[in-house]
Design a protein around this motif. Structure first.
Motif, mmCIF file in Angstrom:
data_model
loop_
_atom_site.group_PDB
_atom_site.id
_atom_site.type_symbol
_atom_site.label_atom_id
_atom_site.label_comp_id
_atom_site.label_asym_id
_atom_site.label_seq_id
_atom_site.Cartn_x
_atom_site.Cartn_y
_atom_site.Cartn_z
ATOM 1 N N TYR A 80 -33.103 59.802 -4.227
ATOM 2 C CA TYR A 80 -33.987 58.585 -5.188
ATOM 3 C C TYR A 80 -34.271 57.666 -4.189
ATOM 4 O O TYR A 80 -35.524 56.918 -4.532
ATOM 5 C CB TYR A 80 -33.073 58.194 -6.263
ATOM 6 C CG TYR A 80 -33.310 57.340 -7.257
ATOM 7 C CD1 TYR A 80 -34.227 57.883 -8.279
ATOM 8 C CD2 TYR A 80 -33.324 56.119 -7.079
ATOM 9 C CE1 TYR A 80 -34.856 57.106 -9.110
ATOM 10 C CE2 TYR A 80 -33.949 55.236 -8.385
ATOM 11 C CZ TYR A 80 -34.607 55.736 -9.069
ATOM 12 O OH TYR A 80 -35.210 54.673 -10.122
ATOM 13 N N PHE A 81 -33.729 57.362 -3.247
ATOM 14 C CA PHE A 81 -34.118 56.170 -2.515
ATOM 15 C C PHE A 81 -34.924 56.407 -1.153
ATOM 16 O O PHE A 81 -35.316 57.681 -0.772
ATOM 17 C CB PHE A 81 -32.612 55.743 -1.681
ATOM 18 C CG PHE A 81 -31.582 55.355 -2.389
ATOM 19 C CD1 PHE A 81 -31.967 54.279 -3.606
ATOM 20 C CD2 PHE A 81 -30.353 55.742 -2.386
ATOM 21 C CE1 PHE A 81 -31.072 54.055 -4.333
ATOM 22 C CE2 PHE A 81 -29.357 55.422 -3.294
ATOM 23 C CZ PHE A 81 -29.709 54.705 -4.279
ATOM 24 N N LEU A 127 -22.373 49.635 -5.352
ATOM 25 C CA LEU A 127 -23.590 49.639 -4.274
ATOM 26 C C LEU A 127 -24.572 50.479 -4.805
ATOM 27 O O LEU A 127 -25.664 50.023 -4.775
ATOM 28 C CB LEU A 127 -22.732 50.246 -3.027
ATOM 29 C CG LEU A 127 -23.700 50.511 -2.068
ATOM 30 C CD1 LEU A 127 -24.582 49.235 -1.669
ATOM 31 C CD2 LEU A 127 -23.224 51.413 -0.896
ATOM 32 N N ILE A 128 -24.464 51.750 -5.548
ATOM 33 C CA ILE A 128 -25.536 52.566 -5.885
ATOM 34 C C ILE A 128 -26.453 51.970 -6.870
ATOM 35 O O ILE A 128 -27.697 51.854 -6.985
ATOM 36 C CB ILE A 128 -25.169 53.948 -6.059
ATOM 37 C CG1 ILE A 128 -24.770 54.500 -4.765
ATOM 38 C CG2 ILE A 128 -26.275 54.837 -6.925
ATOM 39 C CD1 ILE A 128 -24.227 55.831 -4.962
ATOM 40 N N PRO A 129 -25.706 51.412 -8.152
ATOM 41 C CA PRO A 129 -26.662 50.481 -8.962
ATOM 42 C C PRO A 129 -27.481 49.172 -8.678
ATOM 43 O O PRO A 129 -28.577 49.384 -8.712
ATOM 44 C CB PRO A 129 -25.387 49.812 -9.981
ATOM 45 C CG PRO A 129 -24.279 50.779 -9.717
ATOM 46 C CD PRO A 129 -24.244 51.463 -8.348
ATOM 47 N N GLY A 166 -19.540 54.572 -4.784
ATOM 48 C CA GLY A 166 -20.624 54.226 -4.100
ATOM 49 C C GLY A 166 -20.485 54.728 -2.410
ATOM 50 O O GLY A 166 -21.107 53.792 -1.747
ATOM 51 N N GLU A 206 -33.355 61.149 -13.189
ATOM 52 C CA GLU A 206 -34.686 61.667 -13.653
ATOM 53 C C GLU A 206 -34.617 61.976 -15.016
ATOM 54 O O GLU A 206 -35.645 62.289 -15.459
ATOM 55 C CB GLU A 206 -34.704 63.174 -12.961
ATOM 56 C CG GLU A 206 -35.025 63.221 -11.336
ATOM 57 C CD GLU A 206 -33.580 63.197 -10.547
ATOM 58 O OE1 GLU A 206 -32.451 62.598 -11.131
ATOM 59 O OE2 GLU A 206 -33.584 63.826 -9.520
ATOM 60 N N ALA A 224 -28.193 59.028 -8.217
ATOM 61 C CA ALA A 224 -29.486 58.741 -7.249
ATOM 62 C C ALA A 224 -30.089 60.123 -6.512
ATOM 63 O O ALA A 224 -30.668 59.859 -5.605
ATOM 64 C CB ALA A 224 -29.097 57.780 -6.257
ATOM 65 N N GLY A 225 -30.028 61.297 -7.231
ATOM 66 C CA GLY A 225 -30.430 62.182 -6.831
ATOM 67 C C GLY A 225 -29.846 62.955 -5.716
ATOM 68 O O GLY A 225 -30.442 63.044 -4.510
ATOM 69 N N ALA A 226 -28.703 63.972 -6.062
ATOM 70 C CA ALA A 226 -28.085 64.689 -4.996
ATOM 71 C C ALA A 226 -27.384 65.824 -6.072
ATOM 72 O O ALA A 226 -26.648 65.499 -6.702
ATOM 73 C CB ALA A 226 -26.985 63.793 -4.166
ATOM 74 N N GLU A 276 -30.341 51.007 -6.446
ATOM 75 C CA GLU A 276 -31.227 51.418 -7.515
ATOM 76 C C GLU A 276 -32.207 50.508 -8.019
ATOM 77 O O GLU A 276 -33.502 50.516 -8.116
ATOM 78 C CB GLU A 276 -30.702 52.187 -8.605
ATOM 79 C CG GLU A 276 -30.034 53.717 -8.229
ATOM 80 C CD GLU A 276 -29.310 54.283 -9.197
ATOM 81 O OE1 GLU A 276 -28.963 55.487 -9.240
ATOM 82 O OE2 GLU A 276 -28.838 53.611 -10.415
ATOM 83 N N TYR A 322 -29.010 60.056 -0.676
ATOM 84 C CA TYR A 322 -29.743 60.532 -1.971
ATOM 85 C C TYR A 322 -31.068 60.416 -1.967
ATOM 86 O O TYR A 322 -32.017 59.509 -1.465
ATOM 87 C CB TYR A 322 -29.553 59.257 -3.050
ATOM 88 C CG TYR A 322 -27.736 59.134 -2.990
ATOM 89 C CD1 TYR A 322 -27.156 60.411 -4.095
ATOM 90 C CD2 TYR A 322 -26.715 58.303 -2.516
ATOM 91 C CE1 TYR A 322 -25.690 60.393 -4.212
ATOM 92 C CE2 TYR A 322 -25.633 58.429 -2.481
ATOM 93 C CZ TYR A 322 -25.025 59.456 -3.470
ATOM 94 O OH TYR A 322 -23.444 59.588 -3.477
ATOM 95 N N TYR A 370 -23.456 55.454 -15.516
ATOM 96 C CA TYR A 370 -23.736 55.488 -14.064
ATOM 97 C C TYR A 370 -24.954 56.250 -13.694
ATOM 98 O O TYR A 370 -24.652 57.638 -13.932
ATOM 99 C CB TYR A 370 -22.526 55.899 -13.097
ATOM 100 C CG TYR A 370 -22.423 55.449 -11.854
ATOM 101 C CD1 TYR A 370 -22.112 54.288 -11.364
ATOM 102 C CD2 TYR A 370 -23.157 56.309 -10.921
ATOM 103 C CE1 TYR A 370 -22.102 54.099 -9.880
ATOM 104 C CE2 TYR A 370 -23.054 56.320 -9.442
ATOM 105 C CZ TYR A 370 -22.930 55.064 -9.103
ATOM 106 O OH TYR A 370 -22.674 54.696 -7.682
ATOM 107 N N GLN A 371 -25.959 55.721 -13.123
ATOM 108 C CA GLN A 371 -27.035 56.434 -12.875
ATOM 109 C C GLN A 371 -26.819 57.212 -11.509
ATOM 110 O O GLN A 371 -26.922 56.528 -10.394
ATOM 111 C CB GLN A 371 -28.219 55.624 -12.874
ATOM 112 C CG GLN A 371 -28.821 55.637 -14.356
ATOM 113 C CD GLN A 371 -30.420 54.950 -14.126
ATOM 114 O OE1 GLN A 371 -31.124 55.517 -13.644
ATOM 115 N NE2 GLN A 371 -30.564 54.044 -14.680
ATOM 116 N N SER A 384 -19.461 59.612 -5.357
ATOM 117 C CA SER A 384 -20.778 58.865 -5.619
ATOM 118 C C SER A 384 -20.532 57.622 -6.524
ATOM 119 O O SER A 384 -21.283 56.626 -6.193
ATOM 120 C CB SER A 384 -21.588 59.777 -6.262
ATOM 121 O OG SER A 384 -22.723 59.349 -6.770
#
Lengths: 629, 163
Positions: free
Chosen positions: B75-76, B33-35, A329, A272, A312-314, B38, B73, A309-310, A326
């Motif tokens: 964001y997804f 995985l997360i990058p 992954g 964000e 993802a909203g938690a 995103e 998450y 490392y971005q 996180s």
């Protein structure tokens, strides 16, 4: 760019001597008359000022400056968040120290012509003291700024965060150089321990101690992490630090890495905050170019790679073990401790995780010594603390004060008091969803870790939301519980189910359906959730309810037993009728009503047609005389 | 399996070239995985199940694990978004300053619920976590434009600028 040495750092600093003197006033008298002619326009380019149009102001200023051929003499510097976000876009003209606010592109010509050419300051763009109604020309005289003491934010509004030389000009990377070239890991840790620095993310664990644990863990691979997943609603300290001074965080991480023996680090930043991520990326690229990251930093033989490392909203990923999962992954769910991350953290390796603000203190502690830092603050809470001052207060923005400053001083001296003329200060919310509300009677409480706990809240990461007498405390508790039950990761049943039940009870109460026994049930659930949850999120989840029950139980009683919301915020408990004796017949409610439900004629009180009313609160929040109930 | 990819109109060959490049770039990295998710969402706009399985195969991660991460998450998204995304900040500062009334007005103006999209795909409405722009509270973000100090009365004019 070839890799630089510590001598290069010094000569880069020397080269910027004039810039530093102009922008901060250091050794200004030593400048030649020619050098003193320079003007630096420090234009804020943080998230807040960008949203209010700083880019257009910059273009217009640039055009006016070029038109008059002042390009040599006048520099525009786009700084990170200045902190006085509500007045944006803001700009400081140095060396005059003049603060301009709420700028528009149309103001550029006047500023350039009057201030830069004729030397006459533009009064209509200055800050006006709400109390005396007089304008205050100089930044240093505005109480919002003059009452602060800057350590973490020392570079805010002065350096261009996208230019590494700017950071170096203000002693940047000298702390890292000292740590890498002159100090052993033990000496670094000893200095941080002496400083008394405690983690700024909320828990307040001594930073030096944390580093010592990780440095004693034996392993080939260790990690240094930065928690920039600022999740507390109403908090933007870390965002501002990252936007205004990203290199300070990198430098702190380099020193931490050397202290524990890590060669890889991650900055976990929430998605964000796109501007913070962008500036961090630029900072890392520049630091790599200079050899301040990567292999053999400053010729010390020490290697460190940093990556962003971005998140993802938690919200739960602010918890250390969840954050590490996180990055691996996985779903960001906390795990039991021990083993503590200092022994087994990211990828099962020893890991140190600190908050953005904690790291931003480190370079100066290394450079100036732990004793210097320990001289600021209180006995058990050293240094300064950055707060995001928001809500119903006049001066909204970022504030850094020494630990031990009273809430009153922050709210009234720095913050300028409550916004509305007729409004009264009711409570201040500290510590986000894990924290609590401190009522007006405790306003003289000093801000330090222990004193805040005594009045039923926590220091937290620095969100400070001021609430006036139009805030319903039951509704606030409901707001936080809605947040918590949504963000609960679901691993522990008491947290997952319990917070949902508490939300349902609070919704029932605010909808006017509360009944005897509800408060007791909330208290019982609170105990269960506190005891039965694994991580800080669950253990502190009941706090917003417990603290409002502690200080504002009468409001709960009014909702439940009298079906009345004293703050007039819960629509289900309002009648939407006009008190004919109190109404001043102004017609504002009539004009604001989106449903055409209000009848009003000049010199007559308003009347609300309940069949048409959609209970949107527009009339109540706009009524100047509080006549609608 | 690739048939499902081909049947999804959003997963065009051009899009899949970019997805493959991402997977190749991250395949052998420890943190991946997360990058990848995103960036794939940035490319495609959302993460349909068939794409999740495709990414999982590419990174040698079970599809169920990928699904677990996507649903964890906020964001997804697993559904396509509208042309404009309205993000309403639900932070404390915005709440104290009246974002709830703004949200209600948006809902009634466009018959939208949080998490849904208008039938003409013009707007998607999201209630998001604190955006950290508390100085401008209450705040909404439309696409990448931040609008501060908004009120229910201003909202319809602001939204009318987004077609």
């Amino acid at each position: 760019m070839p890799k630089i040495t510590v001598e290069d750092l010094q000569s880069l600093k020397e080269k910027s001597r004039v810039d530093v003197a102009i922008r901060r006033g250091d050794a200004f008298d030593a400048l030649t008359p020619d050098e003193r002619e320079a003007k630096h326009l420090l234009l804020c380019d943080g998230t807040g000022c960008q949203a209010t149009g700083s880019a257009k102001v910059k273009d217009a200023l640039r055009e006016e400056i070029d038109k008059r051929g002042l390009g040599e003499k006048c520099k525009i510097i786009e700084t990170g968040c200045n902190g006085f976000c509500a007045q944006g876009p803001v700009m400081v003209v140095q060396p005059d120290g003049i603060f301009y606010q709420k700028l528009k592109a149309d103001d550029a010509a006047e500023i350039v012509e009057e201030h830069l050419v004729n030397g006459r300051f533009v009064e209509r763009l200055m800050f006006v003291d709400p109390a005396t109604k007089k304008s205050i020309p100089r930044l240093a005289d505005i109480p919002f700024f003059s009452e602060q003491q800057l350590i973490v934010l020392k570079n805010k509004g002065i350096v261009d965060p996208e230019i590494i030389d700017d950071y170096i000009a203000f002693d940047g990377y000298l702390g890292a150089a000292k740590a890498l070239l002159e100090m052993t890991p033990q000496e670094i840790i000893a200095e941080v321990k002496t400083s008394g620095l405690r983690g700024r993310g909320g828990a307040g664990f001594p930073t030096g101690l944390k580093w010592e644990f990780a440095s004693k863990s034996t392993n080939d691979v260790k990690y240094v992490l930065c928690n920039a997943d600022e999740g507390d609603p109403g908090a933007f300290m870390d965002r501002s630090v990252l936007e205004s001074d990203p290199h300070a965080v990198l430098e702190g991480m380099i020193i931490a890495a050397k202290a524990i023996g890590a060669h890889q680090g991650y900055i976990y930043c929430r998605a964000e905050y796109p501007l913070a991520v962008k500036r961090l990326n630029i900072a890392i690229t520049h630091a790599l170019d200079y050899g301040l990251l990567g292999k053999d930093i400053l010729g010390s033989g020490y290697d460190l790679d940093l990556e962003i490392y971005q998140g993802a909203g938690a919200f739960v990923c602010g918890e250390e073990t969840a954050l590490m999962r996180s990055i691996e992954g996985k779903r960001g769910m906390p795990r039991p401790r021990p083993p503590f991350p200092a022994h087994q953290g990211l990828f099962q390796k020893p890991t140190v995780l600190n908050n953005v603000e904690t790291y931003a203190n480190i370079a100066q502690i290394t450079l100036k010594g732990g004793d210097w830092y320990a001289g600021i603050g209180t006995e058990n809470s050293k240094g300064t603390k950055v707060f995001a001052l928001t809500g119903d207060v006049k001066n909204i923005g970022l504030v850094e004060v020494p630990m031990g400053t009273s809430l009153r001083s922050i709210i009234y001296d720095v913050g300028g008091g409550i916004m509305g003329k007729k409004r009264k200060f009711k409570a201040v919310q500290l510590g986000g969803p894990s924290g609590g509300c401190v009522p007006a009677e405790f306003i003289d409480t000093p801000v330090d870790f222990e004193s805040i706990i005594k009045v039923g809240a926590i220091m937290g990461s620095g969100g400070m939301i001021i609430m006036d007498d139009h805030t319903c405390m039951v509704d606030m508790a409901r707001f936080f519980m809605d947040f918590i039950q949504d963000e609960s990761c679901g691993k522990c049943t008491p947290c997952r189910e319990g917070t949902k039940r508490m939300l349902q009870i609070l919704e029932k109460i605010t909808n006017g359906e509360g009944e005897s026994g509800d408060i007791e049930l909330l208290e019982e659930l609170s105990e269960g959730i506190k005891d039965g949850s694994l991580c800080g999120l669950g253990q502190t989840a009941p706090n917003p309810i417990l603290s409002t029950l502690q200080h504002f139980r009468d409001e709960y009683d009014a909702h439940i037993y009298e079906k009345r919301c004293p703050a007039k915020r819960c629509p289900a408990l309002l009648k939407f009728e006009v008190d004919q004796d109190v109404c001043i017949k102004c017609g504002i409610c009539y004009r604001r009503c989106p449903a055409d439900a209000i009848e009003w004629k000049k010199k007559e009180p308003a009347y609300i047609d309940k069949n048409k009313c959609i209970k949107c609160m527009s009339c109540i929040s706009n009524c100047p005389s509080d006549a609608i109930f | 399996m690739n048939g499902e990819i081909e049947r999804n109109p959003h997963l065009t060959p051009e899009v899949m070239v970019q997805v493959n490049e991402l997977i190749d770039h991250y395949r052998n990295r420890q943190v991946n995985l997360i990058p990848v998710l995103e960036q794939c969402q940035d490319i495609v706009g959302y993460l349909p199940v068939e794409l999740q399985e495709y990414i999982g195969r590419g990174l040698n991660i079970p599809g169920s694990t990928v699904y677990g991460v996507v649903t964890f998450y906020s964001y997804f998204s697993m559904v396509p978004k509208g042309r404009h995304v309205i993000k309403v900040c639900m932070g404390t500062a915005c709440y104290v300053r009246g974002i709830g009334e703004v949200l209600n007005r948006i809902k009634s103006l466009y018959k939208l619920e949080v998490g849904s999209t208008t039938e003409d795909m013009r707007f998607s409405l999201e209630a998001v976590r604190c955006l950290g722009a508390c100085g401008l509270a209450p705040v909404i973000v439309i696409d990448s434009d931040t609008h501060g100090g908004i009120s229910p009365d201003k909202i319809s004019e602001i939204l009318s600028r987004y077609e």
